[in-house]
Scaffold this motif. Sequence first.
Motif, short mmCIF file in Angstrom:
data_model
loop_
_atom_site.label_atom_id
_atom_site.label_comp_id
_atom_site.label_asym_id
_atom_site.label_seq_id
_atom_site.Cartn_x
_atom_site.Cartn_y
_atom_site.Cartn_z
N PHE A 1 0.83 -1.20 0.00
CA PHE A 1 0.00 0.00 0.00
C PHE A 1 0.87 1.25 0.00
O PHE A 1 0.64 2.19 -0.76
N ASP A 2 1.91 1.26 0.81
CA ASP A 2 2.81 2.41 0.85
C ASP A 2 3.54 2.57 -0.48
O ASP A 2 3.72 3.69 -0.97
N MET A 3 3.95 1.46 -1.08
CA MET A 3 4.61 1.51 -2.39
C MET A 3 3.67 2.12 -3.44
O MET A 3 4.08 2.96 -4.25
N TYR A 4 2.41 1.73 -3.40
CA TYR A 4 1.41 2.28 -4.32
C TYR A 4 1.26 3.79 -4.10
O TYR A 4 1.28 4.57 -5.05
N LEU A 5 1.10 4.20 -2.84
CA LEU A 5 0.94 5.63 -2.54
C LEU A 5 2.16 6.41 -3.01
O LEU A 5 2.03 7.50 -3.57
N ASN A 6 3.33 5.87 -2.78
CA ASN A 6 4.56 6.53 -3.21
C ASN A 6 4.62 6.65 -4.72
O ASN A 6 5.02 7.68 -5.26
N HIS B 1 -0.59 12.06 -2.29
CA HIS B 1 -1.52 11.12 -1.68
C HIS B 1 -0.92 10.55 -0.41
O HIS B 1 0.25 10.18 -0.38
N LYS B 2 -1.71 10.48 0.61
CA LYS B 2 -1.35 9.81 1.86
C LYS B 2 -2.46 8.80 2.13
O LYS B 2 -3.58 8.93 1.65
N GLY B 3 -2.15 7.76 2.89
CA GLY B 3 -3.12 6.71 3.09
C GLY B 3 -3.33 6.34 4.54
O GLY B 3 -2.47 6.58 5.40
N HIS C 1 11.14 1.47 3.88
CA HIS C 1 10.74 2.43 4.92
C HIS C 1 9.43 3.06 4.47
O HIS C 1 9.30 3.46 3.32
N LEU C 2 8.46 3.15 5.34
CA LEU C 2 7.15 3.69 4.98
C LEU C 2 7.21 5.21 4.92
O LEU C 2 7.78 5.86 5.79
N ARG C 3 6.58 5.76 3.88
CA ARG C 3 6.60 7.21 3.67
C ARG C 3 5.22 7.84 3.64
O ARG C 3 5.07 9.01 3.94
N ASP C 4 4.23 7.09 3.25
CA ASP C 4 2.96 7.72 2.91
C ASP C 4 1.74 7.21 3.68
O ASP C 4 0.62 7.58 3.37
N ILE C 5 1.96 6.36 4.66
CA ILE C 5 0.85 5.93 5.53
C ILE C 5 0.91 6.84 6.75
O ILE C 5 1.92 6.89 7.44
N ILE C 6 -0.19 7.55 7.01
CA ILE C 6 -0.13 8.67 7.96
C ILE C 6 -0.49 8.33 9.39
O ILE C 6 -0.30 9.15 10.26
N GLU C 7 -0.98 7.16 9.65
CA GLU C 7 -1.49 6.89 10.99
C GLU C 7 -1.42 5.39 11.26
O GLU C 7 -1.23 4.60 10.36
N VAL C 8 -1.57 5.01 12.53
CA VAL C 8 -1.71 3.59 12.84
C VAL C 8 -3.08 3.16 12.32
O VAL C 8 -3.95 4.00 12.07
N HIS D 1 0.76 -5.90 -8.38
CA HIS D 1 1.38 -5.61 -7.08
C HIS D 1 0.37 -5.68 -5.95
O HIS D 1 0.76 -5.91 -4.81
N GLY D 2 -0.89 -5.44 -6.24
CA GLY D 2 -1.91 -5.37 -5.20
C GLY D 2 -2.39 -6.71 -4.72
O GLY D 2 -3.15 -6.79 -3.76
N LEU D 3 -1.96 -7.77 -5.35
CA LEU D 3 -2.32 -9.13 -4.94
C LEU D 3 -1.03 -9.93 -4.82
O LEU D 3 -0.20 -9.90 -5.73
#
Length: 186
Positions: free
Chosen positions: A50-55, A66-68, A97-104, A153-155
Amino acid sequence: EQRIRIILKVLDVLKETYKDTTAFACAVHKNSFTGKDLYMLAFEDLVSRFDMYLNRIFHDKSKGQHKGMIIFDENDYQKKLQKQALVFRQHGTQWRHLRDIIEVPFFVDSRASRLVQLADHVSYAVFRYYNANDMNYFNCITSKFDSQDGVMHGLVHKQTHIQECWCPACLTRRMAHGEKGGHYHD
């Protein structure tokens, strides 16, 4: 028959939604990872994808920034997932390293959220495909999994037992790596 029609109708909501609506799923072959926490294994994989997709879409200038957020159905893993998500935010996953997931992750009762109910149906479709070779539901949503340059990539199908798996996740990765046959797993 009525139950099948209802499930297909729900999955059609995903299939017919916006072009940019994207799905992610991880199917884990239990016997390939004995002694491992399969839920956490799948969680790490999904968070990373998911982070790779957002990036990737962030770097597509036409789509903007975009942030997720990750939202789960309430479950017994809630505290463990939130704790692991903090570790991922501080140290990354084993891949990135995660860049774009904004919260737990947030947890909601699926009875209160149609979006989480839809995610449950996607999970069921993936489960039926990998555990019962039932493509009725899965074929409705395959095009919604994140894909780029012919690789899905999503599956992901995490397994070590099938030498030449022909599921879309394994097949697209093998083709991208130039393998005509043989074994490939994530």
